[in-house]
Design an enzyme around this catalytic site. Structure first.
Site, PDB file in Angstrom:
ATOM      1  N   CYS A   1       0.737  -4.217  -0.837  1.00 58.53           N
ATOM      2  CA  CYS A   1      -0.568  -4.727  -1.427  1.00 58.53           C
ATOM      3  C   CYS A   1      -0.790  -5.956  -1.228  1.00 58.53           C
ATOM      4  O   CYS A   1       0.152  -6.785  -1.914  1.00 58.53           O
ATOM      5  CB  CYS A   1      -0.945  -3.989  -2.718  1.00 58.53           C
TER       6      CYS A   1
ATOM      7  N   CYS B   1      -1.622  -7.148  -5.054  1.00 59.15           N
ATOM      8  CA  CYS B   1      -0.432  -7.043  -6.041  1.00 59.15           C
ATOM      9  C   CYS B   1       0.808  -6.825  -5.881  1.00 59.15           C
ATOM     10  O   CYS B   1       1.829  -6.655  -6.664  1.00 59.15           O
ATOM     11  CB  CYS B   1      -1.026  -5.768  -7.086  1.00 59.15           C
TER      12      CYS B   1
ATOM     13  N   CYS C   1      -4.941   1.134  -3.279  1.00 60.85           N
ATOM     14  CA  CYS C   1      -3.574   0.799  -3.879  1.00 60.85           C
ATOM     15  C   CYS C   1      -3.624   1.424  -5.453  1.00 60.85           C
ATOM     16  O   CYS C   1      -4.567   1.307  -6.008  1.00 60.85           O
ATOM     17  CB  CYS C   1      -3.616  -0.634  -3.961  1.00 60.85           C
TER      18      CYS C   1
ATOM     19  N   CYS D   1      -3.925  -1.563  -8.387  1.00 51.82           N
ATOM     20  CA  CYS D   1      -4.869  -2.361  -8.393  1.00 51.82           C
ATOM     21  C   CYS D   1      -6.355  -2.002  -8.108  1.00 51.82           C
ATOM     22  O   CYS D   1      -7.062  -2.607  -7.973  1.00 51.82           O
ATOM     23  CB  CYS D   1      -4.463  -3.991  -7.885  1.00 51.82           C
TER      24      CYS D   1
ATOM     25  N   CYS E   1      -5.220   4.908   8.120  1.00 53.91           N
ATOM     26  CA  CYS E   1      -6.060   3.950   8.855  1.00 53.91           C
ATOM     27  C   CYS E   1      -6.286   2.890   7.772  1.00 53.91           C
ATOM     28  O   CYS E   1      -7.032   2.825   7.062  1.00 53.91           O
ATOM     29  CB  CYS E   1      -7.206   4.530   9.626  1.00 53.91           C
TER      30      CYS E   1
END
Length: 167
Positions: free
Chosen positions: A70, A73, A119, A122, A142
């Site tokens: 991510c 984070c 995510c 976060c 995707c």
């Protein structure tokens, strides 16, 4: 007290361990804008979408163990072993690195119903998941390149969470 989430993370040996309970990452819009580029912020925090065939990770086909984390984070989200060429114009994966690390929400924006992926730590917007992917899962995650950061195998230990020990 911040809410908790159970996710898999890397330890100091570069091994994926868990699930481990940890606090969700919560920041103000000002804090996110300070750490992300304008395009990353627009997509990851504002639920935007990059133009197809333009993302910097679309044509990344390096062999071996690599992970996509991510951009907000650093949580590990997808592995190179799960990446495939979908022809859609966005990086596509048939599974996340750990099912705990990606959460799904119904997205009824733009006059259609889709499954948004975020995510888990976060709530950063990643993209959408569809049921038209290859085996073994039949899924196509995707993902926007701007929502991810690419990390090579030899750098996985640098992603280790403090206090996470080898098992």
């Amino acid at each position: 007290m911040a809410s908790q989430v159970n996710v898999k993370v890397f330890n100091e040996k570069g091994e994926l361990v868990g699930p481990i309970a940890m606090a969700k990452v919560v920041k103000t819009d000002f804090e996110w804008k300070q750490m992300l580029s304008p395009e990353q912020y627009k997509i990851a925090r504002g639920k935007g979408t990059e133009r197809p065939f333009c993302g910097n990770l679309l044509d990344n086909h390096l062999e071996g163990v690599y992970v996509y984390v991510c951009v907000c984070c650093g949580l590990p989200l997808f592995a190179s072993s799960g990446k495939f060429e979908s022809g859609t114009g966005w990086p596509s994966f048939f599974q996340p690195v750990a099912k705990e690390n990606v959460v799904e929400h119904v997205d009824s924006s733009h006059g259609m119903v889709r499954t948004e992926i975020l995510c888990a730590r976060c709530d950063g917007h990643l993209g959408h998941v569809f049921d038209d992917g290859p085996q073994p899962t039949g899924l196509r995650f995707c993902v926007n390149s701007e929502s991810l950061k690419f990390v090579a195998k030899e750098k996985l230990a640098t992603l280790a969470e403090s206090g996470v020990q080898s098992q």
